[in-house]
Write a protein that holds these residues in place. Structure first.
Motif, PDB file in Angstrom:
ATOM      1  N   GLY A 130     -10.283   2.094  -4.126  1.00 47.93           N
ATOM      2  CA  GLY A 130      -9.002   1.618  -4.618  1.00 47.93           C
ATOM      3  C   GLY A 130      -8.533   2.343  -5.867  1.00 47.93           C
ATOM      4  O   GLY A 130      -7.353   2.255  -6.227  1.00 47.93           O
TER       5      GLY A 130
ATOM      6  N   GLY B  31      -9.327  -7.441  -3.642  1.00 46.73           N
ATOM      7  CA  GLY B  31     -10.118  -6.212  -3.649  1.00 46.73           C
ATOM      8  C   GLY B  31     -11.609  -6.438  -3.791  1.00 46.73           C
ATOM      9  O   GLY B  31     -12.360  -5.467  -3.941  1.00 46.73           O
ATOM     10  N   PRO B 120      -5.767  -2.802  -5.637  1.00 45.68           N
ATOM     11  CA  PRO B 120      -6.971  -2.958  -4.809  1.00 45.68           C
ATOM     12  C   PRO B 120      -8.256  -2.930  -5.638  1.00 45.68           C
ATOM     13  O   PRO B 120      -9.087  -2.052  -5.465  1.00 45.68           O
ATOM     14  CB  PRO B 120      -6.872  -1.788  -3.823  1.00 45.68           C
ATOM     15  CG  PRO B 120      -6.054  -0.760  -4.533  1.00 45.68           C
ATOM     16  CD  PRO B 120      -5.141  -1.486  -5.467  1.00 45.68           C
ATOM     17  N   TRP B 128     -11.905  -1.696  -4.881  1.00 45.75           N
ATOM     18  CA  TRP B 128     -12.389  -1.888  -3.524  1.00 45.75           C
ATOM     19  C   TRP B 128     -12.903  -0.558  -3.007  1.00 45.75           C
ATOM     20  O   TRP B 128     -12.373   0.505  -3.334  1.00 45.75           O
ATOM     21  CB  TRP B 128     -11.253  -2.383  -2.615  1.00 45.75           C
ATOM     22  CG  TRP B 128     -11.764  -2.713  -1.248  1.00 45.75           C
ATOM     23  CD1 TRP B 128     -12.332  -3.875  -0.859  1.00 45.75           C
ATOM     24  CD2 TRP B 128     -11.798  -1.849  -0.106  1.00 45.75           C
ATOM     25  NE1 TRP B 128     -12.723  -3.805   0.452  1.00 45.75           N
ATOM     26  CE2 TRP B 128     -12.407  -2.569   0.940  1.00 45.75           C
ATOM     27  CE3 TRP B 128     -11.382  -0.544   0.126  1.00 45.75           C
ATOM     28  CZ2 TRP B 128     -12.606  -2.018   2.204  1.00 45.75           C
ATOM     29  CZ3 TRP B 128     -11.580   0.013   1.383  1.00 45.75           C
ATOM     30  CH2 TRP B 128     -12.180  -0.718   2.409  1.00 45.75           C
TER      31      TRP B 128
END
Lengths: 299, 299, 299, 299, 299, 299
Positions: A130, B31, B120, B128
């Motif tokens: 991410g 996330g 995220p 993540w």
């Protein structure tokens, strides 16, 4: 909200040419910093966090709709990887070392963690993260980012194309070069609308045209590079205020198409018994078939 | 391939109750290892790599279609986070330290990297990662994984629900407890069909029923926990061979609905000038409006 | 091979003083770069990969046996964390926000992922990683590493001690300062034996003596800093060729003790219903009790 | 607290068959997401944080004792890796490029960071991470996790077995398939006791029986798959309330054995001069021997 | 090759205003994705790998020389962090909990790992990573990246400036806004020279001018934003082929200055005894002084 | 503050011997835990955070000045990698698969992300991370760390030297063995001055002398191992209070040299058209040349 179709964007050649290291290379286009997971998630989060979307509807619609196309790209690249892996091993008894043929393959996860399928990792096995998502909230800055991201993504595609001649990889990358090229132009045009600066003149970066790639040229000859889809039944039509005029490279007129492009059947992936996938014996199939037909609860 | 709608799954209460640390907590559901990014991507990749899908069509359809719902969940949780962040800062001149009010907030990325929007990452700011995706290729093993994943996801939701009473967070989590509960049952039933073992009897884990949560109960009272959608215009209908019989907790009959549930308008997110988002002045808007109306290329 | 005992190394004070941020600080001593997970795994892997162990038996025995002590340290620090977390929340119905009291705690994982228990992460929630393990294979280099590692570990303990006065944390850290100090000396002596260079003269680093810490001094007064255990029923006795002479700080004679020190009962951890842990109702207990008494298979 | 023995669980064949890429593959079983580091640390932390252990003693004893066995598995896999690496290089002067023979080996850490020894990394060199540990605190959920984890671990073992026919790797993996299979059954039975649901019927996943692997079958023929050890001199005996009845695959009666299985001598690992390991010359040995015999402090 | 001076770029106000969370925020500008570690290392690696540098000398000189300025920025931001941390704790005996005052500080590493000093981590404690470096090798693409990177870096600076009014942080960030602004312009101009497209018209992004920040305006009033240095005694003079014309925001003429700007004494950092830093007692100092004066080897 | 020169530390042999896997191995010396990025950044941050620098000036000067040398080492290793990569591919049309020759190379980033240039990653593609930086603030502890770090760095160099006989890699590593050896001695001497303990007697670790490496010996024969530079025009001269006496290995007198060693021209790196680097056509060059000559702004 999203809907799904049981289709993919192109027909991928179904050749028997196992090439695990080609599959590893293509992973860069899936889970790499400039892979499809990155374009997807950047636009996904930017679309969630978009501010003043009413006043900036054409930009909002652009980010919203491109996100949906990126989902299809993630899917397509994954199937390219799967095709490159197809046939890497042959069934044998465990003691006959059926996975021995891929012991030296660069990316062991394909064989030890998965069953010869795509995964959200890059070409060296580093997972997508991410941390690859950028969303400043500033419209111009986010558009500039997206323009740069698409340029970087295109460059990576060019390099992977040059690294493998696997027909399935080539077919997918050729198509994605064209569609990625559309996104390069789309964000450049959005940036122009937002700022008045003619950044489309920078295109293409690198300066080699998509038409230099056989598998991309064939799609450009069909005009695939002039169309932007709304990827929606009824929304996101304001993208036509951005996607208009002509393509900066060949001057062809641009066109917005409501909805999605024609899709193709997703090919069947055969069982790989030496990977226990799906691990359902003929007897199991029968019992499952019975249970599927049952009226309700099993127990 | 996917299509997108300009809608979200529920109406999120639009209260002015800035709570950055509640937003940070909800990030775990986005996330985190058991967040919506994980459920989404697990099913996404399992659907790409599904083997023998013709013979196992009901299972394939299940994984294919749930993926689309998860996209909507990622979207919904993101908007919950955004609502918790709403109003965290007030506009002031830069030298008046407009972001001073969030200097002690747990998750600095919301304010320094983004413009008070979802990202995220989990509740501590760890991104993540694709390492959260599992896909053995073995049908039973993947179903077992998914069942466990949904159980873990539900537990995290229960805990975040208990950590914050922010109405927007609660509303979203309440709904997701119910829908996540549907997925728990769906994978349990799939596992039962695949193996004949009555794993639905394990449900619920933890043993506290969703009805113990006000914001979840109100959805169960509407029967939201009995419906599984195909999330498609025409595909994935074979899920009705798995989603049948009754709900293991309250015995209500299960129902497959073709298509998607009714959606709601995605709320407008106001400009946050102290974050330069979207950073478009009234004059800029005028010029942009002009350029949007232009017939074609700018330059 | 290892054996386990249902005991821990000291009696940890059982005070009711919930302090989640103290617990977060102590996590640095568990999952941080210089935490017990690092000392444990460095020695564990060095012991696996030890070369010429017959010729270098005293060194081998040292690394083999200290590994076992480190397991007990990992255990002890974990229980210290648990004690700091004890009582952080009170049971309430989910809608009464029972975890609201810890919404602002620094380390959300304790409450959202776990049920207020220790985990292999450091004080900011970054997971412990195998990248913290060093094993060059060169005896002198590995001993030098271990000496440095123990020095760094001691410094971290000193700082965490100074950051919290939680009685359970203090008691554990005080003890570990002493035992960690023993390991500092042990590796210094091993390095001296291997090279003839008097590195024990460097001790202590930092120059503040353990006796400056009340909770450590009380253990040194009992001579805990002069004893090295074999942590084995019959093996690893050759450590007495290294652990001999006197302690470099106070000149007390060193002693090798075969076996393990006296242990203490591991305290009971109460249920935390608001975390669904262990999530077993009185009725469940009864049914479980019945099943436990059954002669054999359930089904 | 733990004790250590100078023994390992089986005799590993001592063949001269250097295979660095086989060693890399086996690393997945050590430091991978489903490797022995993961099983070890999951149970280790679950045992630390176990709530209501008095009331749930058989479950507590199960997690406590299996942890100790996992330590032995970490050790065993490490030695398998070391055997695969044995002989990968030959001594030559530095300028004669003695490590040239492994320049193309997949996992460079074995040769550049270590001295051809195991390390807590997976098959691509990604380090093991504490993020692999799950501990919800909810008994049923943790047991479900552990059952799934063991299933996943078994699958990875099956695949690595199929990837290399190195006798040392095969011998170790064969044994671990059986012992891991025992843990699959143990957690399934614990789950059954906790819930009354007959999850043992799911076994084996994948459906291929351990007996299909020569090196596993030979252990099953000795009944190794029917025994669970307490791994303790006097504790953890209540596991016999869970480990009882018959093995779900072949119906043989299960047996709890107090203590540990018979161990075997840990083989000597020869010096690898081109890796400077242990880097002790004959002269050094003499001087060290003298210092080891000295009465006390060196200086 | 590089040379170092015992100087920093500006005089940082030496106020006593301990603010650990401000220090944490400023860390984003050091070790964050858009922090000075990122600008430094991007240009460092691009300079190493620059192709056709003879033909493209002005571009090469630009990247080579800016790298050296970035080193000074890394240094400056680090000192800003140190000033924000100054005075966070007071000396007390260990048992008096001298670090208790920072137990709740967001970034525990400052106190547990270091001794209240800067480190290559971002505002949440995630370490800077080499994954932040981009270097396609394509000149236009790398320049576009650098332009975007500097825009992102400037935005982060604006936000941190708005988050804390600590005088030392403000002074440093004000200066860096101006110098970062110079780099934005420099890469924009380079991109213009390389492509002929007037990207400087995009500046500033976000559209708020540096002059809106008091601490930046004071430097712009001195013309700091019009000067680019060669950061070298004799090399990199060709940057004047790029850094020419006028500043796009205020039209002032641009100027290249050979060498470096005037530097300032690096302030003394006092001992922090409760962190054992530097841990040298008055007696130690005396002995060290003696050893420093010795003619040669100690032993 | 730093200045840069357009020079590198030695002349690297310019042979045509493409060896991508050798380049991958050398990456360990750049971005590995014990690579030049680590030595650089450890000293860089320690120099920023140095406490009581007036009283401890010789130590401060040592850390300040060595940092500058490390920058040159990072540069030098990067050029060694580039030389190993030189010629790995040949220009062909994209459809002729020009990067096919490196599809099986271990480190795909060199070809897919970059254009065959060095990057801050280690030999398996794991990025360098700020977690590799240690700075306790305690002088003795930091010096001990640095001594150990340099020992570890030297060992890694020895192993990479033994892994590849590529002349460019060998030349650079030979030189760095000597200069790294200087740093080993420098920190050992600093530690001796700080503590009075004769740790230089530990040198060399591993015990193999640099003179056993042809490419290192030739530099020692020139006395390169006896010189420490101030890397500054006028500062850091107090290092002569530490760098004095004789080299512990061969007894040669040590010498401090003000300033920097003689540098060498940085070699030209040719275009690699198949990587689009730098991607400037002859026509582009002409247009760029015109724009470079323009008086000021382009637009």
């Amino acid at each position: 909200m999203f809907k799904r179709m049981d289709e993919i964007l192109i027909e991928i050649p179904d050749v028997e040419k196992p090439d695990p290291n080609a599959a590893a290379a293509v992973q860069e286009l899936l889970g790499g910093k400039f892979g499809e997971m990155s374009t997807l998630n950047n636009y996904l989060y930017q679309s969630f966090n978009f501010r003043s979307k009413e006043k900036l509807k054409p930009f909002y619609d652009l980010v919203m709709s491109i996100t949906a196309e990126e989902l299809g790209h993630v899917e397509l690249v994954s199937h390219a990887i799967n095709k490159c892996l197809r046939g890497s091993t042959q069934y044998k008894e465990p003691d006959a070392t059926p996975l021995g043929s891929v012991k030296d393959a660069r990316l062991s996860y394909h064989f030890l963690a998965g069953a010869q399928g795509a995964m959200p990792f890059d070409s060296t096995g580093n997972p997508w993260t991410g941390a690859n998502v950028f969303n400043s909230g500033n419209l111009v800055e986010d558009l500039l980012h997206n323009f740069f991201l698409e340029v970087g993504a295109r460059t990576h595609k060019m390099k992977v194309y040059e690294m493998t001649d696997h027909p399935s990889a080539r077919a997918v990358i050729g198509y994605l070069l064209v569609r990625g090229g559309v996104h390069v132009v789309a964000y450049a045009k959005a940036l122009e609308v937002a700022t008045g600066v003619n950044v489309t003149k920078l295109i293409p970066i690198p300066s080699l045209n998509n038409k230099a790639f056989n598998e991309a040229r064939k799609y450009e000859e069909k005009g695939v590079h002039t169309k932007l889809y709304t990827w929606s039944d009824k929304d996101f039509n304001a993208i036509d205020q951005i996607w208009k005029g002509t393509n900066p490279e060949d001057g062809l007129p641009l066109e917005v198409i409501k909805g999605v492009p024609k899709g193709y059947a997703i090919p069947e992936a055969p069982a790989v018994d030496e990977e226990f996938a799906p691990g359902i014996s003929p007897e199991d199939f029968k019992e499952i078939a019975n249970r599927l037909k049952m009226a309700g609860n099993i127990t």
